[in-house]
Scaffold this motif. Structure first.
Motif, PDB file in Angstrom:
ATOM      1  N   GLN A  62       0.834  -0.967   0.347  1.00 31.78           N
ATOM      2  CA  GLN A  62       0.372   0.088   0.084  1.00 31.78           C
ATOM      3  C   GLN A  62       0.983   1.424  -0.212  1.00 31.78           C
ATOM      4  OE1 GLN A  62      -3.250   0.053  -0.102  1.00 31.78           O
ATOM      5  NE2 GLN A  62      -3.268   2.196   0.131  1.00 31.78           N
ATOM      6  N   LYS A  63       1.549   1.633   0.767  1.00 33.11           N
ATOM      7  CA  LYS A  63       2.640   2.566   0.710  1.00 33.11           C
ATOM      8  C   LYS A  63       3.386   2.542  -0.797  1.00 33.11           C
ATOM      9  CE  LYS A  63       2.325   3.553   5.371  1.00 33.11           C
ATOM     10  NZ  LYS A  63       1.671   5.317   5.566  1.00 33.11           N
ATOM     11  N   ALA A  65       2.283   1.848  -3.155  1.00 32.55           N
ATOM     12  CA  ALA A  65       1.351   2.779  -4.281  1.00 32.55           C
ATOM     13  C   ALA A  65       0.999   3.851  -4.698  1.00 32.55           C
ATOM     14  CB  ALA A  65       0.450   1.324  -3.698  1.00 32.55           C
ATOM     15  N   GLU A  66       1.298   4.316  -2.849  1.00 33.12           N
ATOM     16  CA  GLU A  66       1.551   5.648  -2.218  1.00 33.12           C
ATOM     17  C   GLU A  66       1.965   6.558  -2.973  1.00 33.12           C
ATOM     18  OE1 GLU A  66       0.369   6.059   1.495  1.00 33.12           O
ATOM     19  OE2 GLU A  66      -1.344   5.623   1.768  1.00 33.12           O
ATOM     20  N   THR A  69       1.314   6.967  -6.370  1.00 34.64           N
ATOM     21  CA  THR A  69       0.523   7.771  -7.139  1.00 34.64           C
ATOM     22  C   THR A  69       1.440   9.064  -7.216  1.00 34.64           C
ATOM     23  OG1 THR A  69      -1.389   6.046  -6.103  1.00 34.64           O
ATOM     24  CG2 THR A  69      -1.711   8.456  -6.637  1.00 34.64           C
ATOM     25  N   ILE A  90       0.349   0.274  -8.633  1.00 32.22           N
ATOM     26  CA  ILE A  90      -0.547   1.164  -7.971  1.00 32.22           C
ATOM     27  C   ILE A  90      -1.881   0.344  -8.634  1.00 32.22           C
ATOM     28  CG2 ILE A  90      -2.838   2.790  -8.950  1.00 32.22           C
ATOM     29  CD1 ILE A  90      -0.255   4.494  -9.456  1.00 32.22           C
ATOM     30  N   ALA A  93      -2.089  -2.399  -6.028  1.00 33.64           N
ATOM     31  CA  ALA A  93      -2.586  -2.209  -4.685  1.00 33.64           C
ATOM     32  C   ALA A  93      -4.274  -2.417  -4.809  1.00 33.64           C
ATOM     33  CB  ALA A  93      -2.813  -1.042  -3.875  1.00 33.64           C
ATOM     34  N   ASP A  96      -6.911   1.549  -4.637  1.00 33.31           N
ATOM     35  CA  ASP A  96      -7.504   1.920  -3.682  1.00 33.31           C
ATOM     36  C   ASP A  96      -6.092   3.225  -3.078  1.00 33.31           C
ATOM     37  OD1 ASP A  96     -10.007  -0.074  -3.514  1.00 33.31           O
ATOM     38  OD2 ASP A  96      -8.725  -1.727  -1.957  1.00 33.31           O
ATOM     39  N   VAL A  97      -5.838   3.280  -3.700  1.00 33.69           N
ATOM     40  CA  VAL A  97      -4.400   4.620  -3.367  1.00 33.69           C
ATOM     41  C   VAL A  97      -5.025   5.451  -3.941  1.00 33.69           C
ATOM     42  CG1 VAL A  97      -2.119   4.872  -3.839  1.00 33.69           C
ATOM     43  CG2 VAL A  97      -2.821   2.693  -4.164  1.00 33.69           C
ATOM     44  N   GLU A  98      -5.226   6.876  -2.963  1.00 31.60           N
ATOM     45  CA  GLU A  98      -5.347   8.057  -3.134  1.00 31.60           C
ATOM     46  C   GLU A  98      -3.883   8.750  -2.225  1.00 31.60           C
ATOM     47  OE1 GLU A  98      -8.584   9.143  -1.113  1.00 31.60           O
ATOM     48  OE2 GLU A  98      -9.651   7.883  -1.674  1.00 31.60           O
TER      49      GLU A  98
END
Length: 156
Positions: A62-63, A65-66, A69, A90, A93, A96-98
């Motif tokens: 997740q990190k 992918a953030e 992004t 991205i 993940a 779900d990445v913003e």
């Protein structure tokens, strides 16, 4: 003499290397008994370790992918070539990445500044030696002249 040297230095060397050569004198004990656990406790412990590892891996993905992004956003902003690795991170993940909220606020402020700079008044403020007060006064005077001339035409 060699016995004394081995006895004195060998124990310290074993402690220094972390006991890499362990003597397995208790070969009949199982791993669970060696750790002081029952077989069921050992299985639960191993299952818990596996779940924690999966959670860490998911958090790490997740990190990543953030960060990807953020990098892709700046590539879009500055019109740089896209990176396939970032796009795959991205997608991995599950989209779900913003963008982080602080970065999103900064981007919104930048967009507002760019919109203001692209407007007519924004361009006029960028031109040097332009007195905005004088320009506004002239515009209002012209509007008043147009209104008065329009009223005179209607009266005639």
């Amino acid at each position: 003499m060699a016995f004394m040297v081995k006895h004195v230095v060998g124990g310290q060397l074993k402690n220094l290397t972390g006991g890499l050569k362990e003597d397995k004198s208790d070969g009949d004990k199982s791993d669970a008994a060696a750790k002081g656990m029952t077989q069921e406790e050992l299985e639960q412990y191993q299952q818990q370790l596996e779940e924690e590892k999966q959670e860490r891996d998911a958090s790490f993905a997740q990190k990543k992918a953030e960060r990807a992004t953020v990098r892709s956003h700046f590539r879009d902003k500055y019109r740089l070539p896209k990176n396939e690795l970032d796009e795959t991170q991205i997608q991995a993940a599950a989209d779900d990445v913003e963008l982080p909220t602080e970065l999103a606020k900064m981007i919104a402020e930048d967009n507002q500044e760019e919109e203001h700079k692209q407007s007519v008044l924004g361009h006029l403020t960028n031109i040097q030696n332009v007195d905005m007060g004088h320009l506004k006064g002239k515009a209002q005077a012209t509007l008043e002249d147009l209104k008065s001339s329009a009223e005179k035409c209607c009266v005639m």
